[in-house]
Scaffold this motif. Structure first.
Motif, short mmCIF file in Angstrom:
data_model
loop_
_atom_site.label_atom_id
_atom_site.label_comp_id
_atom_site.label_asym_id
_atom_site.label_seq_id
_atom_site.Cartn_x
_atom_site.Cartn_y
_atom_site.Cartn_z
N ASP A 68 -0.76 -2.19 -9.26
CA ASP A 68 -1.00 -1.18 -8.23
C ASP A 68 -0.53 -1.61 -6.84
OD1 ASP A 68 -2.20 0.44 -10.16
OD2 ASP A 68 -4.13 -0.54 -9.87
N LEU A 69 0.14 -2.74 -6.73
CA LEU A 69 0.53 -3.25 -5.42
C LEU A 69 1.55 -2.34 -4.73
CD1 LEU A 69 -0.41 -5.52 -3.72
CD2 LEU A 69 1.28 -7.00 -4.76
N ALA A 70 2.50 -1.81 -5.48
CA ALA A 70 3.49 -0.91 -4.88
C ALA A 70 2.81 0.31 -4.27
CB ALA A 70 4.53 -0.48 -5.92
N GLU A 71 1.79 0.82 -4.96
CA GLU A 71 1.06 1.98 -4.46
C GLU A 71 0.30 1.63 -3.17
OE1 GLU A 71 -0.22 5.65 -3.75
OE2 GLU A 71 1.32 5.08 -5.21
N GLU A 72 -0.30 0.45 -3.12
CA GLU A 72 -1.02 0.02 -1.91
C GLU A 72 -0.06 -0.13 -0.73
OE1 GLU A 72 -4.23 -0.03 -1.36
OE2 GLU A 72 -4.62 0.54 -3.43
N ILE A 73 1.14 -0.63 -1.00
CA ILE A 73 2.15 -0.78 0.06
C ILE A 73 2.56 0.61 0.56
CG2 ILE A 73 4.51 -1.57 0.58
CD1 ILE A 73 3.96 -3.92 -1.39
N ARG A 74 2.69 1.56 -0.35
CA ARG A 74 3.01 2.94 0.05
C ARG A 74 1.90 3.52 0.94
NH1 ARG A 74 6.12 2.85 -4.43
NH2 ARG A 74 4.77 3.39 -6.16
N LYS A 75 0.64 3.23 0.59
CA LYS A 75 -0.49 3.70 1.41
C LYS A 75 -0.40 3.10 2.82
CE LYS A 75 -3.88 4.23 -2.33
NZ LYS A 75 -5.11 3.66 -2.90
#
Length: 194
Positions: A73-80
């Motif tokens: 889920d790291l890519a999603e957190e970076i997008r956030k």
């Protein structure tokens, strides 16, 4: 007084190599009026890298420097973070399919040389106390798909060559599939009768 607040995040905030990177960044940040925080270092509970990024976003930091650990889920957190206008820079390991602003990597061979310098210092201290050959074992991850561990090992080997017979360098491949495999390997090495 600091003008900006940057969170440095690693899954291992107290690991020696990470602390040396953090301390260098913190010193440079002071010169620039930026407070660099080793985010998550003093938390009582252990959190995932994704959770630490989420906390940094909630803390409204001005930027995030992130050592990615391959979490799903790291890519999603970076997008956030990007959506909140918080720039994220990945270092040492990357999250290429994310909205990070940049990726900074070091030379693995140069990293090995830095480790080699630290080993030389420790060997010299130990040789003052004991007159024997010092043994050093480099732990290499069995899951590694690239030549990184070999380049790091080569850098160490080249740097400590000047010690000659004072040191015996070896590599040990570890199965890093479990949570405590590295720790068990180190324990076995320390308890070895030799």
């Amino acid at each position: 007084i600091y003008e900006k607040h940057v969170a440095m995040i690693s899954g291992e905030p107290t690991e020696e190599f990470w602390l040396s990177i953090y301390n260098s960044a913190r010193e440079e940040g002071k010169k620039q009026g930026i407070y660099i925080e080793n985010f998550g270092e003093r938390l009582v509970k252990e959190y995932t890298t994704e959770e630490l990024v989420e906390m940094a976003i909630a803390a409204r930091v001005d930027g995030i420097i992130l050592k990615a650990d391959g979490g799903d889920d790291l890519a999603e957190e970076i997008r956030k973070a990007a959506k909140e206008k918080i720039p994220v820079m990945t270092i040492l390991t990357d999250v290429p399919n994310s909205e990070r602003i940049s990726f900074v990597s070091g030379s693995d061979y140069a990293t090995g040389e830095m480790y080699g310098n630290l080993i030389i210092e420790e060997v010299q201290k130990k040789r003052e106390q004991e007159e024997r050959q010092i043994r050093v074992t480099v732990l290499v991850d069995s899951d590694s798909e690239n030549a990184t561990p070999n380049l790091i090992y080569s850098g160490i080997h080249e740097k400590i060559a000047s010690l000659g017979e004072k040191i015996k360098l070896s590599a040990k491949i570890i199965d890093n599939s479990g949570k405590f495999e590295s720790e068990e390997t180190v324990r076995d090495l320390i308890l070895d009768q030799e």
